[in-house]
Scaffold this active site. Structure first.
Site, mmCIF file in Angstrom:
data_model
loop_
_atom_site.group_PDB
_atom_site.id
_atom_site.type_symbol
_atom_site.label_atom_id
_atom_site.label_comp_id
_atom_site.label_asym_id
_atom_site.label_seq_id
_atom_site.Cartn_x
_atom_site.Cartn_y
_atom_site.Cartn_z
ATOM 1 C CG HIS A 63 -115.272 26.410 -56.285
ATOM 2 N ND1 HIS A 63 -114.266 26.125 -56.603
ATOM 3 C CD2 HIS A 63 -115.296 26.948 -55.620
ATOM 4 C CE1 HIS A 63 -113.803 26.737 -56.348
ATOM 5 N NE2 HIS A 63 -114.723 27.287 -55.690
ATOM 6 C CG HIS A 65 -116.658 29.608 -53.733
ATOM 7 N ND1 HIS A 65 -115.954 29.513 -53.413
ATOM 8 C CD2 HIS A 65 -117.737 30.860 -53.844
ATOM 9 C CE1 HIS A 65 -116.654 29.347 -51.477
ATOM 10 N NE2 HIS A 65 -117.424 29.976 -52.155
ATOM 11 C CG ASP A 67 -112.233 32.679 -58.018
ATOM 12 O OD1 ASP A 67 -113.369 32.448 -57.127
ATOM 13 O OD2 ASP A 67 -111.693 31.869 -57.296
ATOM 14 C CG HIS A 68 -112.637 28.812 -59.673
ATOM 15 N ND1 HIS A 68 -111.966 27.216 -59.756
ATOM 16 C CD2 HIS A 68 -113.027 29.334 -57.932
ATOM 17 C CE1 HIS A 68 -111.109 27.774 -58.718
ATOM 18 N NE2 HIS A 68 -111.940 28.957 -57.519
ATOM 19 C CG HIS A 143 -113.543 24.755 -51.278
ATOM 20 N ND1 HIS A 143 -112.678 25.997 -51.239
ATOM 21 C CD2 HIS A 143 -114.222 26.122 -52.420
ATOM 22 C CE1 HIS A 143 -112.565 26.698 -51.297
ATOM 23 N NE2 HIS A 143 -113.865 27.902 -52.457
ATOM 24 C CG ASP A 213 -111.000 27.810 -55.274
ATOM 25 O OD1 ASP A 213 -109.512 27.649 -55.528
ATOM 26 O OD2 ASP A 213 -111.698 28.625 -54.696
ATOM 27 C CG HIS A 271 -106.934 29.224 -56.470
ATOM 28 N ND1 HIS A 271 -106.907 29.817 -55.413
ATOM 29 C CD2 HIS A 271 -108.165 30.310 -56.995
ATOM 30 C CE1 HIS A 271 -108.141 30.140 -54.693
ATOM 31 N NE2 HIS A 271 -108.955 30.063 -55.833
#
Ligand SMILES: [Zn+2]
Ligand SMILES: [Zn+2]
Length: 304
Positions: A63, A65, A67-68, A143, A213, A271
């Protein structure tokens, strides 16, 4: 037996803390390397753990976000600078294509290699890649933005020969490979020798599922049923369950409940929120529900 394992490059949630990098993992299936998620610093982590990034031909992004995926454009750019010419397949949410195109447009970069983009479906489970002996499926998670997990399934493994029996019957060498695949042997005199009688049962095929997530949700239980190794996010501990629900994340307890429900072989959690320095409480919380739980650790390979 062919290699099937996962290297953790990062196991932190949004804010990198205590030396923990944001999410990224390498799957090694029989010396083919697959990258799952690409948080900031992924290139450095690959270098640190001795993985040559030009060996990666498939990248999966769960996805959008940061941090990914914030390490992705850097990685793609370095591949260009290092003279990559082979195709690179990228699987991820539809808008990812636009983000990448925009970055390269304004840096006036024409990639030397072919970047093949495959949009993932946030609504339905779909087979997205089929290679010899390996199938990859994406499936929806729940999510705050569209998010998918990925499941890697090993193909049917061949049955080991019963060497004693095979030698007794003097079966010609070219037929041995077929027997392992379950094909019966017909002798010159017409006698049929059943493959099942001349081999031992094939070992079970292995599988790995990556649940990025997500809030705990029934919708993704089916696609991860009976998986050998389940990675599931565990951002919080159970006392923060309300916060987990609000932010569409899971607790260690919920990850264990999921592993239990789908009859996973082993559970790998990660995570972790920046609020936790010590990770042992995650294990203490998950193990009573699902005993075969392990903590993801950076730089460590986990067998599937
Ligand atoms: Zn995240
Ligand atoms: Zn997220």
């Amino acid at each position: 037996m062919s290699r099937f394992e996962v290297l953790i490059l990062g196991n932190s949630s949004a804010t990198p803390m205590y030396g923990r990098h944001p999410t990224s993992q390498v799957v090694n299936f029989n010396e083919r390397l697959f990258l799952i998620d690409c948080g900031e610093g992924t290139q450095m982590q690959l270098f640190r753990y001795g993985i040559r990034s030009n060996r990666i031909n498939h990248i999966f992004i769960s996805h959008l976000h940061g941090d990914h995926y914030l390490g992705l454009v850097g990685l793609l750019s370095s591949q260009h600078l290092m003279g990559r010419t082979s195709d690179l397949h990228l699987f991820g949410p539809t808008p990812l294509k636009e983000i990448i195109d925009l970055q390269f447009k304004y840096s006036d970069t024409q990639l030397r290699y072919n970047l093949v983009f495959h949009p993932t479906n946030p609504k339905l489970a779909e087979v997205i890649l089929e290679l010899p002996m390996l199938k990859v499926t994406s499936f929806p998670l729940q999510h705050r933005v569209d998010c998918t997990g990925f499941r890697f399934d090993e193909g049917k493994r061949s049955a080991p020969l019963n060497v004693q029996k095979v030698e007794q019957l003097n079966i010609p060498a070219p037929y041995l490979k077929l027997l392992k695949k379950g094909v019966d042997y017909v002798a010159d005199d017409g006698t049929v020798y059943q493959a099942a009688d001349l081999t031992f049962p094939a070992p079970c095929s292995r599988s790995y599922a990556f649940c990025s997530d997500t809030k705990m949700w029934d919708g993704y239980l089916k696609p991860i049923q009976n998986v050998s190794l389940l990675y599931h996010e565990a951002t919080f501990l159970a006392d923060m369950e309300d916060r987990a629900t609000q932010t569409f994340h899971s607790t260690a307890l919920q990850a264990a409940q999921v592993a239990n429900k789908v009859k996973a072989g082993q559970l790998l959690i990660g995570h972790y929120s920046a609020r936790y320095k010590d990770l042992q409480p995650f294990l203490l919380e998950a193990k009573p529900v699902f005993n075969n739980t392990i903590l993801s650790e950076q730089g460590k390979w986990f067998l599937v």
